[in-house]
Design an enzyme around this catalytic site. Structure first.
Site, PDB file in Angstrom:
ATOM      1  N   GLY A 131      48.733  38.064  51.509  1.00  0.00           N
ATOM      2  CA  GLY A 131      47.615  38.792  52.114  1.00  0.00           C
ATOM      3  C   GLY A 131      47.855  40.284  52.055  1.00  0.00           C
ATOM      4  O   GLY A 131      48.268  40.895  53.040  1.00  0.00           O
ATOM      5  N   SER A 133      45.676  42.602  49.544  1.00  0.00           N
ATOM      6  CA  SER A 133      44.403  43.284  49.265  1.00  0.00           C
ATOM      7  C   SER A 133      43.376  43.075  50.377  1.00  0.00           C
ATOM      8  O   SER A 133      43.338  42.026  51.022  1.00  0.00           O
ATOM      9  CB  SER A 133      43.813  42.758  47.962  1.00  0.00           C
ATOM     10  N   GLU A 248      57.448  40.687  40.957  1.00  0.00           N
ATOM     11  CA  GLU A 248      56.241  40.104  40.399  1.00  0.00           C
ATOM     12  C   GLU A 248      55.994  40.504  38.965  1.00  0.00           C
ATOM     13  O   GLU A 248      55.127  39.968  38.319  1.00  0.00           O
ATOM     14  CB  GLU A 248      55.058  40.652  41.209  1.00  0.00           C
ATOM     15  N   GLU A 368      45.947  50.603  34.806  1.00  0.00           N
ATOM     16  CA  GLU A 368      45.982  52.045  35.056  1.00  0.00           C
ATOM     17  C   GLU A 368      47.074  52.391  36.081  1.00  0.00           C
ATOM     18  O   GLU A 368      47.768  53.400  35.938  1.00  0.00           O
ATOM     19  CB  GLU A 368      44.617  52.529  35.564  1.00  0.00           C
TER      20      GLU A 368
HETATM   21  C1  LIG Z   1      43.171  36.663  39.650  1.00  0.00           C
HETATM   22  C2  LIG Z   1      43.546  37.592  40.756  1.00  0.00           C
HETATM   23  C3  LIG Z   1      44.367  37.133  41.754  1.00  0.00           C
HETATM   24  C4  LIG Z   1      44.698  37.972  42.813  1.00  0.00           C
HETATM   25  N1  LIG Z   1      45.484  37.478  43.829  1.00  0.00           N
HETATM   26  C5  LIG Z   1      45.763  38.269  44.876  1.00  0.00           C
HETATM   27  C6  LIG Z   1      46.508  37.758  45.979  1.00  0.00           C
HETATM   28  O1  LIG Z   1      46.912  36.589  45.973  1.00  0.00           O
HETATM   29  N2  LIG Z   1      46.751  38.557  47.043  1.00  0.00           N
HETATM   30  C7  LIG Z   1      46.318  39.847  47.072  1.00  0.00           C
HETATM   31  O2  LIG Z   1      46.575  40.529  48.060  1.00  0.00           O
HETATM   32  N3  LIG Z   1      45.589  40.382  46.057  1.00  0.00           N
HETATM   33  C8  LIG Z   1      45.301  39.618  44.957  1.00  0.00           C
HETATM   34  N4  LIG Z   1      44.552  40.132  43.927  1.00  0.00           N
HETATM   35  C9  LIG Z   1      44.010  41.472  44.037  1.00  0.00           C
HETATM   36  C10 LIG Z   1      44.640  42.507  43.107  1.00  0.00           C
HETATM   37  O3  LIG Z   1      45.879  42.903  43.590  1.00  0.00           O
HETATM   38  C11 LIG Z   1      43.635  43.666  43.000  1.00  0.00           C
HETATM   39  O4  LIG Z   1      42.534  43.183  42.268  1.00  0.00           O
HETATM   40  C12 LIG Z   1      44.194  44.879  42.326  1.00  0.00           C
HETATM   41  O5  LIG Z   1      45.205  45.469  43.089  1.00  0.00           O
HETATM   42  C13 LIG Z   1      43.096  45.903  42.028  1.00  0.00           C
HETATM   43  O6  LIG Z   1      42.300  46.160  43.134  1.00  0.00           O
HETATM   44  P1  LIG Z   1      40.706  46.099  43.032  1.00  0.00           P
HETATM   45  O7  LIG Z   1      40.339  44.805  42.422  1.00  0.00           O
HETATM   46  O8  LIG Z   1      40.162  46.411  44.366  1.00  0.00           O
HETATM   47  O9  LIG Z   1      40.290  47.216  42.007  1.00  0.00           O
HETATM   48  P2  LIG Z   1      40.203  48.806  42.278  1.00  0.00           P
HETATM   49  O10 LIG Z   1      41.439  49.277  42.912  1.00  0.00           O
HETATM   50  O11 LIG Z   1      38.924  49.109  42.955  1.00  0.00           O
HETATM   51  O12 LIG Z   1      40.177  49.336  40.797  1.00  0.00           O
HETATM   52  C14 LIG Z   1      39.016  49.298  39.937  1.00  0.00           C
HETATM   53  C15 LIG Z   1      39.367  50.078  38.677  1.00  0.00           C
HETATM   54  O13 LIG Z   1      39.679  51.439  39.020  1.00  0.00           O
HETATM   55  C16 LIG Z   1      40.953  51.782  38.541  1.00  0.00           C
HETATM   56  N5  LIG Z   1      41.638  52.671  39.462  1.00  0.00           N
HETATM   57  C17 LIG Z   1      41.782  52.568  40.807  1.00  0.00           C
HETATM   58  N6  LIG Z   1      42.520  53.561  41.291  1.00  0.00           N
HETATM   59  C18 LIG Z   1      42.862  54.347  40.243  1.00  0.00           C
HETATM   60  C19 LIG Z   1      43.634  55.521  40.090  1.00  0.00           C
HETATM   61  N7  LIG Z   1      44.248  56.115  41.104  1.00  0.00           N
HETATM   62  N8  LIG Z   1      43.768  56.028  38.850  1.00  0.00           N
HETATM   63  C20 LIG Z   1      43.187  55.436  37.785  1.00  0.00           C
HETATM   64  N9  LIG Z   1      42.455  54.331  37.869  1.00  0.00           N
HETATM   65  C21 LIG Z   1      42.298  53.782  39.081  1.00  0.00           C
HETATM   66  C22 LIG Z   1      41.706  50.459  38.450  1.00  0.00           C
HETATM   67  O14 LIG Z   1      42.797  50.531  37.560  1.00  0.00           O
HETATM   68  C23 LIG Z   1      40.612  49.546  37.963  1.00  0.00           C
HETATM   69  O15 LIG Z   1      40.465  49.678  36.588  1.00  0.00           O
HETATM   70  C24 LIG Z   1      44.210  39.298  42.851  1.00  0.00           C
HETATM   71  C25 LIG Z   1      43.380  39.746  41.833  1.00  0.00           C
HETATM   72  C26 LIG Z   1      43.043  38.912  40.795  1.00  0.00           C
HETATM   73  C27 LIG Z   1      42.141  39.436  39.715  1.00  0.00           C
END
Ligand SMILES: Cc1cc2nc3c(=O)[nH]c(=O)nc-3n(C[C@H](O)[C@H](O)[C@H](O)COP(=O)(O)OP(=O)(O)OC[C@H]3O[C@@H](n4cnc5c(N)ncnc54)[C@H](O)[C@@H]3O)c2cc1C
Lengths: 381, 332
Positions: A131, A133, A248, A368
C-alpha cells in the site's frame, strides 16, 4: 569511468542440480497452460502452486530456518526465480511477499511480527500487498496523505491506497502512512502491517484494460491497529520503502516478462528460419543474454552486501524496454497473413503482451523516474 | 587475476594517455612503445615469454585502447600471437595482425587470394587468418598491398597473394569472432569515454542561464546513453569470462551484436549533447565517435551476427534456448 563493472555471479556449488530440481518441480506442479498464460507470469496468481512452492522450500529461501525459511544462498534463490520465470510458472500470488515484504519484516519487523507472519509466508499460505500509491501520490510517493493518529496504545488510520496489486487475495497489506500531521514530504512517514480483515478496510477491484482483476483500491476508514502493527521506528518509513524498492528493481522479472513470446517465435520460425526471422531471433537473444548478465551481476552485488542502486535502475529500465520492444518487433516481422485475430499460440501471446506491456514501465517506478535516478548517479542532478 | 590486472591496466592507461596526447604521431613512432610494454604477448603463458593473461585482461586492455581512441592494433597483435602459439605455428616476426576475411585457396602450402580490410595490414609483417578449418600464417613481404581506411583513417588494407608460402595448421580458432570480441571491448571503452565527455560538457555548458545538465531532457538523454554503455561493458566482461572458462562462440557473437546496437546509438547521443562544438575537427569527440562508426561494421555487422546467432538458437528449438543459456553460464 566504467559504467558497469561486472560482479561475477558465483553461487555456491550445486546449481545444475538445483536447476534440475526446479524444472522437475515445475513439470510436476505447474498447471498445463497455453503460451499467453505463461507471459508476465509473475502477475498470474495460483494459490495451489504457491503452496506447492512453499512445500518444496522455494519461498523464503534465504530466510533463517527459525522463521520458516531455508537459509539458502541468495544466488541459489536467484537461480530458482529465473527458472520459474523462464518456464512461465504462475508465481504471482506470493511474489511480493517473498520478494519484499518478508525481507522488510526480517530487517525492520519485531520478533513477534516475524514469528507470526514469516512461516506462513514461506509456506505459500500468507500473501501480502503493498500500500504505497494513492490517488494523489504516484511517482511523487512522498506526497501521500493517508494519515495515522495515535489512539491510546494503538493507531487510527484513514486514507486511500490505489493500484494495490493482489489486495483481493492477500491477508495483509504493508501500508505507508503519514504519522506526523502536517509533516513535509518524506518526513514523518511510518509503515504498518494491516490485516485486510480489520474493520474499516474496504477493498474494491480495479479492472485493467484487458478485463483482468490484478489491482485494487483500498479504503482505510478509521482503521484501528495496535502499536505492534507498526513496522520499524516511527518516521523511518521513507528509508524503508526506498530499500524495498531497490530489491524490486533488478530481479529476473524485469527482463523476462515477455520471454514466452520469444519461445513462440522460435517455435513459429522452425529449425531453418527465413532470414528476417533468424535476424530477429538473433537480436532478441543477444539483448536477452546481455540483460541476464546485468541482472545477475547486480544480484551478485546485492548478495555481497553492496548497494547497487544505480545498476538496479539501469537493469529495470533496459529490461522493461526490452520486454516492451520484444512483442512489437515480433509483430513487425510477421507476415500479413498472421494478424492478431489468428488463434495461434504466437498471436495470442503477442496480442496479450502488446496490450499489457505498457504497464511494465509504470509498475515499480516509471521509466522517467528511473532515468532520473540514473541521471543522479551520473552526477547530473 | 585481478591483482596483476590492476598492474596491467595501470600501465596501459598511462601509456595510452601519453599516446593520446599526440594523436597525429606516425604509427612507426607509436608502435615501438606499445611493443616494448609487451602487450602483444598478453595472452601467452609466462613459460612462452608472455604475460600469462586471460581474456578478461585482454578485454580490460582493449577497452582502455578504445577509451583513449588509440590508433594501433594492440588487440589484433595479442590475438595473432596467441593464435600462432595455440596452432603450433612459427611466432610472428615484427608486428602481427589478424585478417577478418579471407578469399582464396591454399594449394601445396601456397596461398593465392586476398585478405580484405586487414587492420594495419600494410604495416604488419605477419598476418594470421582463419581459412577452412586451418590457421594460416602469411608474410606481407609476399603480397601486393592496396591501402584502405576506416572512417577515422586507420589502415584497413587489402593484401593480395599469389602462390605465397603459407604456413598452415588445423585449428578451430575463429579469428572473426576474436576480432569481434576486440571491437566489443573497444566499443565499451569508447562509449564510456564519450559518455564521460558528454557529462562533463553538460555540466559546464550554460544555456538559458544554467548548465544544460539541469534540463530534464538532457538528463534523460544521458541516462539512455549510460544504459547503452553499461550494456556493452557488461556483455564484454561476460564474454571474456566465458572465454576464460571454455568455448565462447555464442557469447562473442551476442556481445558484438549488442555492442553494434549501442555503438550507433551512443555516438549519436554524444554528438547531440555536445552541440556544434562536437562537430569540429578541433574537439576530440570525433576520435571516439568516428571510430565507433567504423567498428560497428568490422568483424561482423549486426546482420551477420544476428543471423548466425538466430540460426543457432532456432536450431535449439523453442524449449532449447533457456537451458542453453543456463548451461553456458553455469559452466563459466
Ligand atoms: C500493473 C501495476 C501494478 C501496480 N501495483 C502497485 C502496488 O501493488 N502497490 C502500489 O503502491 N502501487 C502499485 N502500482 C502503482 C505504480 O507504482 C504507479 O503507477 C507509479 O509509481 C506511477 O504513478 P502514476 O501511475 O500515478 O503515474 P504519474 O506519477 O502520474 O506519472 C504519469 C507520467 O508522468 C511522468 N512523470 C511523473 N513525474 C515526473 C517527473 N518528476 N519527471 C518526469 N516525468 C514525470 C511519469 O513518468 C509518467 O510517465 C502499480 C502500477 C501498475 C501499472
Amino acid at each position: 569511468m566504467q559504467t558497469f563493472d561486472a560482479h561475477p555471479f558465483d553461487p555456491p556449488d550445486g546449481v545444475p542440480t538445483l536447476r534440475r530440481e526446479v524444472r522437475d518441480f515445475i513439470a510436476r506442479e505447474a498447471p498445463k497452460s497455453d503460451a499467453a498464460s505463461r507471459a508476465n507470469c509473475w502477475a498470474v496468481c495460483d494459490a495451489d502452486f504457491s503452496k506447492a512452492m512453499g512445500k518444496a522450500g522455494y519461498i523464503g529461501m534465504t530466510w533463517p530456518v527459525e522463521y520458516g525459511g531455508h537459509a539458502r544462498h541468495p544466488l541459489h534463490r536467484y537461480v530458482v526465480l529465473e527458472e520459474l520465470l523462464a518456464a512461465g510458472a504462475p508465481v504471482g500470488m506470493h511474489w511480493i511477499a517473498d520478494r519484499q515484504s518478508g525481507p522488510l519484516l526480517l530487517r525492520y519487523g519485531t520478533e513477534e511480527q516475524r514469528r507470526t507472519h514469516l512461516p506462513s509466508i514461506a509456506a505459500g499460505e500468507t500473501y501480502v500487498c503493498i500500500g504505497m500509491s494513492e490517488p494523489g501520490a504516484g511517482s511523487d510517493l512522498a506526497s501521500i496523505r493517508t494519515q495515522g493518529v495515535r489512539d491510546g496504545d494503538g493507531w487510527r488510520i484513514s486514507g486511500q491506497k490505489v493500484w494495490t496489486t493482489n489486495a483481493h487475495n492477500a491477508q495483509l497489506m504493508i501500508a505507508l502512512v503519514r504519522t506526523v500531521e502536517g509533516s513535509q514530504r518524506n518526513e514523518g512517514l511510518t509503515q504498518f502491517l494491516i490485516p485486510l480483515d480489520t474493520p474499516g478496510v474496504t477493498v474494491r477491484p480495479i479492472i485493467d484494460l484487458v478485463g483482468g482483476h490484478d489491482f485494487n483500491e483500498v479504503f482505510l476508514d478509521d482503521v484501528h491497529v495496535p502499536d505492534s502493527a507498526r513496522v520499524g521506528p516511527e518516521g523511518n518509513g521513507w528509508k524503508q520503502v526506498t530499500a524495498e524498492l531497490s530489491l524490486e528493481r533488478s530481479g529476473p522479472e524485469r527482463y523476462l516478462s515477455s520471454y514466452a513470446a520469444l519461445v513462440e517465435l522460435i517455435r513459429f520460425a522452425g529449425p531453418d528460419p527465413e532470414p528476417v526471422l533468424a535476424v530477429l531471433i538473433g537480436r532478441l537473444t543477444a539483448e536477452l543474454w546481455t540483460l541476464r548478465q546485468m541482472s545477475q551481476s547486480t544480484a551478485a552485488k546485492l548478495a555481497a552486501g553492496e548497494d547497487p542502486a544505480l545498476e538496479a535502475a539501469i537493469v529495470k529500465d533496459l529490461g522493461n524496454s526490452f520486454e516492451q520492444e520484444l512483442p512489437r518487433a515480433i509483430q513487425a516481422a510477421l507476415d500479413g497473413a498472421e494478424d492478431l485475430s489468428a488463434a495461434t499460440d504466437l498471436t495470442r501471446v503477442l496480442a496479450l503482451l502488446l496490450q499489457v506491456s505498457p504497464s511494465f514501465s509504470l509498475r515499480g517506478g516509471t521509466r522517467e523516474i528511473l532515468r532520473g535516478i540514473i541521471a543522479r548517479g551520473l552526477g547530473l542532478r | 587475476m585481478s591483482e596483476t590486472r590492476t598492474l596491467l591496466t595501470d600501465t596501459a592507461d598511462r601509456l595510452f594517455t601519453d599516446l593520446a596526447a599526440h594523436p597525429d604521431a606516425p604509427f612507426a613512432e607509436v608502435w615501438p612503445s606499445i611493443a616494448e610494454a609487451g602487450f602483444e604477448s598478453l595472452l601467452l603463458g609466462e613459460d612462452e615469454g608472455g604475460f600469462g593473461g586471460d581474456w578478461g585482461d585482454l578485454f580490460a586492455v582493449a577497452r582502455l585502447a578504445g577509451s583513449h581512441a588509440l590508433a594501433a592494433p594492440v588487440g589484433e597483435a595479442a590475438v595473432a600471437a596467441w593464435a600462432l602459439t595455440r596452432a603450433g605455428l612459427t611466432p610472428a616476426e615484427g608486428l602481427a595482425t589478424i585478417a577478418p576475411a579471407v578469399d582464396g585457396c591454399v594449394e601445396n602450402g601456397r596461398f593465392t587470394g586476398s585478405l580484405k580490410a586487414t587492420p594495419w595490414g600494410g604495416a604488419a609483417q605477419t598476418v594470421v587468418a582463419t581459412h577452412a578449418g586451418s590457421l594460416l600464417r602469411l608474410q606481407t613481404t609476399d603480397c601486393r598491398i592496396e591501402s584502405g581506411h576506416s572512417p577515422v583513417g586507420e589502415p584497413r588494407d587489402t593484401l593480395t597473394f599469389e602462390g605465397a608460402v603459407a604456413e598452415a595448421a588445423p585449428s578451430d580458432i575463429d579469428l572473426l569472432a576474436c576480432g569481434a570480441f576486440l571491437r566489443t571491448a573497444q566499443i565499451a571503452g569508447a562509449l564510456d569515454a564519450a559518455l564521460a565527455a558528454s557529462i562533463a560538457y553538460a555540466n559546464e555548458r550554460v544555456q538559458f542561464g544554467k548548465p544544460i545538465s539541469k534540463f530534464q531532457t538532457v538528463q534523460q538523454t544521458l541516462a539512455i546513453f549510460a544504459i547503452e554503455a553499461a550494456a556493452v561493458n557488461s556483455a564484454g566482461q561476460a564474454a571474456a569470462r566465458a572465454a576464460d572458462a571454455g568455448v565462447a562462440d555464442f557469447e562473442f557473437a551476442a556481445a558484438k551484436l549488442r555492442a553494434n546496437i549501442a555503438a550507433g546509438q551512443g555516438a549519436a547521443l554524444a554528438h547531440q549533447v555536445h552541440g556544434a562544438i562536437g562537430f569540429t575537427q578541433e574537439h576530440p569527440l570525433h576520435r571516439l565517435t568516428r571510430r565507433l562508426a567504423g567498428w560497428r561494421s568490422e568483424f561482423g555487422s549486426d546482420r551477420f551476427w544476428a543471423q548466425r546467432l538466430g540460426r543457432r538458437v532456432a536450431g535449439l528449438g523453442p524449449d532449447g534456448l533457456w537451458p542453453e543459456l543456463a548451461r553456458r553460464s553455469d559452466a563459466a
